[in-house]
Design an enzyme around this catalytic site. Structure first.
Site, PDB file in Angstrom:
ATOM      1  N   LYS A 188       0.682  -1.231   0.111  1.00 22.43           N
ATOM      2  CA  LYS A 188       0.108  -0.071  -0.148  1.00 22.43           C
ATOM      3  C   LYS A 188       0.913   1.362  -0.152  1.00 22.43           C
ATOM      4  CE  LYS A 188      -3.893  -2.268   2.479  1.00 22.43           C
ATOM      5  NZ  LYS A 188      -5.067  -2.071   1.558  1.00 22.43           N
ATOM      6  N   ASP A 241      -5.248 -13.833  10.813  1.00 24.21           N
ATOM      7  CA  ASP A 241      -5.680 -13.102   9.428  1.00 24.21           C
ATOM      8  C   ASP A 241      -5.198 -12.124   9.331  1.00 24.21           C
ATOM      9  OD1 ASP A 241      -7.164 -13.337   7.023  1.00 24.21           O
ATOM     10  OD2 ASP A 241      -8.606 -11.887   8.081  1.00 24.21           O
ATOM     11  N   HIS A 246      -0.256  -8.467   8.555  1.00 28.00           N
ATOM     12  CA  HIS A 246      -0.502  -7.114   8.248  1.00 28.00           C
ATOM     13  C   HIS A 246      -0.173  -5.953   9.368  1.00 28.00           C
ATOM     14  CE1 HIS A 246      -2.224  -8.866   4.999  1.00 28.00           C
ATOM     15  NE2 HIS A 246      -3.478  -8.850   5.274  1.00 28.00           N
TER      16      HIS A 246
HETATM   17  C1  BG6 Z   1      -6.691 -10.167   4.010  1.00 24.92           C
HETATM   18  C2  BG6 Z   1      -7.571 -10.580   5.078  1.00 24.92           C
HETATM   19  O1  BG6 Z   1      -5.539 -10.353   4.030  1.00 24.92           O
HETATM   20  O2  BG6 Z   1      -6.912  -8.638   4.081  1.00 24.92           O
HETATM   21  C3  BG6 Z   1      -8.950 -10.262   4.967  1.00 24.92           C
HETATM   22  O3  BG6 Z   1      -7.319 -12.216   4.703  1.00 24.92           O
HETATM   23  C4  BG6 Z   1      -9.032  -8.837   5.156  1.00 24.92           C
HETATM   24  O4  BG6 Z   1      -9.767 -11.048   5.855  1.00 24.92           O
HETATM   25  C5  BG6 Z   1      -8.135  -8.156   3.883  1.00 24.92           C
HETATM   26  O5  BG6 Z   1     -10.425  -8.655   4.650  1.00 24.92           O
HETATM   27  C6  BG6 Z   1      -8.037  -6.433   4.407  1.00 24.92           C
HETATM   28  O6  BG6 Z   1      -7.395  -5.927   3.265  1.00 24.92           O
HETATM   29  P1  BG6 Z   1      -7.575  -4.515   2.898  1.00 24.92           P
HETATM   30  O7  BG6 Z   1      -6.678  -4.205   1.875  1.00 24.92           O
HETATM   31  O8  BG6 Z   1      -9.055  -4.431   2.287  1.00 24.92           O
HETATM   32  O9  BG6 Z   1      -7.266  -3.737   4.260  1.00 24.92           O
END
Ligand code: BG6
Length: 509
Positions: A188, A241, A246
């Protein structure tokens, strides 16, 4: 065009959701932006479904993840000629001879060198099998000066031992520098901008430590529930997840020491150091400093929203968490004693991801008259999405008699630059993999370090059913018990607005 820029992108799991929703649209946008061109590359979709090249092209063309004007354009016609498909029984190593033959044929027809980018957009159970199948037919061999790279989607392992096992298995077929583990958050724009904000401005660094920062809050809130992904989510939950990958990677970006340079190894070394310094959660900490929750059904406006246990593919008695809030500490010179509050959840009031740096109050506050709801401290909001930008809150005097103070916002929003195109995370990451730049891809040791922090929590939750899983009605900010982990009576979680510039003024959810 130099030969080392030419390649074939081979997507395993080509008939799946991610390919149609994210990968092909990302490749198309790179093509549209002339960052990838005809003659430079082709795409080969691979999966178990029987399909011809034309059927695969048709499937892509009828999906609405590429906007309708683009779909009807001449450019799209040129692009679709670059798409190919081959059926493969992915779990059968012998069948990879068919893949090899098809790749040989395509290289000849399109005059491309044997530079292969294998994208594994499949269930994790196939990662190892695919790597073995490829190596059986030397499709991992880059000794002749070509490149063979493996891009792997998350989840990378299910816990510490499975991620170690996966790394070990992959390393029998591919070298570490051939493996690109995707964490799309690192792709991002605003996440990368965090490094630029920190390390290209001299004003932040002197304040970026325990002497001036009171605490840091990292929130990734999602408005949607698990939708059709209940089956996957049941074996994952919010901690695996979102947090292990993240959110920890965001934490690393905000907390890392200045890297020696912007080379992949330097950035990745600093990431590992952050993970190594995160204080391990004791059994007591797990109960006290981590709150888990699960959304329950609710009416939002006139609409009834399902609870998690009513979602498709979810067990009626599921104990899977859809919300996690935690207080973590980084035991190093810079951050000792400073709490990092991390929170993520599904079915919360709005979609927003942000990092918020709360600075300490002035040592002695001179101005007693404050407007209501005014922040006493300076706050820096780094908005990852939506309404990407940065906002600094600081106090001013309200005009008139006395010394009434209030806080105001100074903000930068990417949307103010009308001509700026914000690329999707997958565009940046794919292009980096083509160029062999692994800076934004987690290395095996950082993935394992992150699991070392999460693993004891998962084990403790599994073995102690008395650790509460709090219900929270869909559309709320999660269990109220999460407030208890915040230190200090005056502090609380932020309730971020959807639009950054409305923050604290008019809050649109
Ligand atoms: C993914 C997860 O990695 O990231 C999902 O598996 C989540 O559950 C998603 O919804 C969120 O990504 P973003 O880019 O929409 O914030």
């Amino acid at each position: 065009m130099k030969a080392d820029n030419k390649f074939i992108l081979i997507i395993f799991g080509a008939s799946g959701d991610l390919t149609i929703r994210k990968l092909i649209p990302a490749v198309f946008r790179l093509f549209k932006g002339k960052l990838l061109t005809t003659g430079q590359f082709i795409v080969l979709g691979v999966s178990r479904t029987e399909m011809s090249d034309d059927q695969f092209r048709h499937k892509i063309l009828k999906s609405d993840f590429i906007n309708s004007d683009d779909r009807k354009s001449d450019l799209m016609e040129d692009f679709s000629k670059l798409l190919h498909y081959t059926r493969l029984n992915t779990s059968e190593p012998e069948s990879y001879s068919t893949l090899k033959e098809r790749l040989d044929e395509l290289c000849k027809i399109h005059k491309l060198p044997e530079n292969f980018l294998f994208y594994l957009s499949t269930p994790p159970s196939l990662f190892e099998v695919i790597a073995k199948g490829l190596s059986k037919f030397n499709l991992n061999d880059d000794q002749d000066g070509t490149f063979k790279r493996l891009i792997i989607e998350k989840p990378f392992g299910y816990d510490l031992s499975s991620s170690r096992e996966l790394n070990a298995q992959l390393h029998t077929c591919f070298e570490e520098d051939q493996i690109y583990r995707i964490d799309h958050y690192l792709g991002k724009e605003t996440v990368q901008n965090l490094l630029v904000t920190r390390f290209s401005n001299s004003i932040f660094e002197p304040l970026w430590n325990r002497n001036y920062i009171h605490h840091i809050e990292i929130t990734a809130s999602e408005k949607v529930g698990v939708g059709s992904r209940g089956g996957y989510y049941e074996s994952s939950g919010a901690l695996r997840d979102m947090v292990q990958n993240h959110l920890f990677n965001l934490l690393a970006m905000v907390a890392m020491e200045p890297p020696v340079n912007m080379q992949a190894q330097s950035i990745r070394n600093e990431t590992v150091k952050v993970f190594q310094s995160i204080r391990r959660f004791s059994k007591k900490d797990i109960r006290k400093n981590i709150i888990r929750g699960q959304y329950t059904s609710a009416h939002i406006g006139r609409k009834k929203v399902n609870g998690y246990r009513e979602e498709h593919g979810v067990d009626k008695n599921s104990e899977t968490e859809t919300y996690v809030a935690m207080k973590a500490f980084i035991d190093n010179w810079r951050w000792s004693g400073i709490p990092f509050y991390i929170r993520t959840g599904k079915c919360l009031p709005t979609r927003v991801t942000e990092i918020v740096v709360h600075f300490k109050s002035t040592p002695h506050y001179l101005f007693k008259e404050r407007h209501e709801n005014v922040d006493k401290n300076n706050i820096l909001v780094i908005r990852i999405q939506p309404d990407e930008g940065i906002l600094l809150k600081f106090g001013i005097k309200t005009p008139g008699t006395g010394f009434k103070t209030k806080s105001v916002n100074m903000d930068f929003r990417y949307s103010d630059y009308a001509d700026i195109y914000m690329p999707e995370a997958y565009e940046r990451l794919l292009l980096d993999a083509v160029h062999g730049d692994a800076t934004l891809y987690p290395r095996s040791d950082s993935v394992e370090e992150a699991w070392k922090i999460i693993d004891p929590v998962l084990k403790e939750w599994e073995s102690n059913k008395d650790i509460k899983l709090y219900g929270y009605p869909a559309g709320t900010w999660g269990p109220e018990n999460a407030d208890e982990i915040i230190e200090g009576k005056e502090n609380q979680w932020r309730y971020p607005c959807k639009n950054l510039s409305n923050d604290g003024i008019y809050c649109e959810l």
